[in-house]
Design an enzyme around this catalytic site. Structure first.
Site, PDB file in Angstrom:
ATOM      1  N   HIS A 155       0.840  -1.200   0.000  1.00  0.00           N
ATOM      2  CA  HIS A 155       0.000   0.000   0.000  1.00  0.00           C
ATOM      3  C   HIS A 155       0.873   1.247   0.000  1.00  0.00           C
ATOM      4  O   HIS A 155       2.016   1.232   0.480  1.00  0.00           O
ATOM      5  CB  HIS A 155      -0.896   0.014   1.238  1.00  0.00           C
ATOM      6  CG  HIS A 155      -1.991  -0.994   1.195  1.00  0.00           C
ATOM      7  ND1 HIS A 155      -3.055  -0.978   2.066  1.00  0.00           N
ATOM      8  CD2 HIS A 155      -2.200  -2.064   0.386  1.00  0.00           C
ATOM      9  CE1 HIS A 155      -3.865  -1.982   1.798  1.00  0.00           C
ATOM     10  NE2 HIS A 155      -3.364  -2.654   0.785  1.00  0.00           N
ATOM     11  N   GLU A 168       0.867   3.930   1.777  1.00  0.00           N
ATOM     12  CA  GLU A 168       1.334   4.375   3.087  1.00  0.00           C
ATOM     13  C   GLU A 168       2.554   3.591   3.549  1.00  0.00           C
ATOM     14  O   GLU A 168       3.535   4.156   4.022  1.00  0.00           O
ATOM     15  CB  GLU A 168       0.240   4.236   4.149  1.00  0.00           C
ATOM     16  CG  GLU A 168      -1.013   5.033   3.881  1.00  0.00           C
ATOM     17  CD  GLU A 168      -2.086   4.193   3.208  1.00  0.00           C
ATOM     18  OE1 GLU A 168      -1.810   3.544   2.173  1.00  0.00           O
ATOM     19  OE2 GLU A 168      -3.216   4.188   3.719  1.00  0.00           O
ATOM     20  N   CYS A 184      -6.175   1.879   6.096  1.00  0.00           N
ATOM     21  CA  CYS A 184      -6.780   0.608   6.502  1.00  0.00           C
ATOM     22  C   CYS A 184      -6.103   0.128   7.789  1.00  0.00           C
ATOM     23  O   CYS A 184      -5.194   0.773   8.303  1.00  0.00           O
ATOM     24  CB  CYS A 184      -6.603  -0.431   5.393  1.00  0.00           C
ATOM     25  SG  CYS A 184      -4.887  -0.950   5.149  1.00  0.00           S
ATOM     26  N   CYS A 215      -2.246  -0.381   7.403  1.00  0.00           N
ATOM     27  CA  CYS A 215      -1.503   0.880   7.318  1.00  0.00           C
ATOM     28  C   CYS A 215      -1.588   1.659   8.630  1.00  0.00           C
ATOM     29  O   CYS A 215      -0.597   2.266   9.054  1.00  0.00           O
ATOM     30  CB  CYS A 215      -2.012   1.701   6.147  1.00  0.00           C
ATOM     31  SG  CYS A 215      -1.672   0.879   4.560  1.00  0.00           S
TER      32      CYS A 215
END
Length: 145
Positions: free
Chosen positions: A46, A48, A76, A79
């Site tokens: 992801h 992040e 999420c 993260c």
């Protein structure tokens, strides 16, 4: 947030879910990333996580208490956990994620009182622009199938 949106658009061109993230400290861009889950064949890649990893490496630190993470979508659980562990000082996100958001939409992991670090959290910056990019991406994918 404009830089994060630029990265999200770049992700979309690569057929990645259009989420971008940047880490900034003292007005300096430390790191940037967009989702790379398809490219890397890694569901954990992801924006992040990639931006945090790059920022830690560039800063030569193991914590980012001095930094702000800007991301186009509410983090999420994965993260949010990384944000807490890296002790990111501030998180600014664009669109709320009503399905998986862990900064208040589904749950508020980032500010959970039992955790040893709780970053400052600001949500909704350029939320409409961030949400529209995601909506257009998923509409196009639905039409393609």
């Amino acid at each position: 947030m404009q830089a994060a949106l630029r990265l999200a658009r770049a992700a979309s061109v690569r057929e990645e879910v259009p989420i971008g993230a940047v880490v900034v400290a003292d007005g300096e861009l430390l790191a940037e990333a967009h989702n790379e889950t398809i490219q890397r064949r890694d569901p954990t890649a992801h924006a992040e996580l990639l931006a945090i990893h790059r920022a830690l490496h560039r800063a030569g630190e193991d914590r980012l208490a001095f930094a702000t993470l800007y991301v186009t979508l509410e983090p999420c659980a994965q993260c949010a956990g990384a944000i807490v562990l890296a002790k990111v000082g501030r998180v600014v996100f664009g669109a709320h994620d009503l399905r998986a958001g862990m900064a208040g939409s589904v749950y508020d992991l980032l500010r959970h009182p039992r955790l040893n670090h709780r970053p400052e959290v600001v949500g909704g910056l350029l939320a409409e622009d961030c949400a529209d990019l995601l909506k257009r991406f998923f509409q196009a994918r639905r039409m393609a199938t």
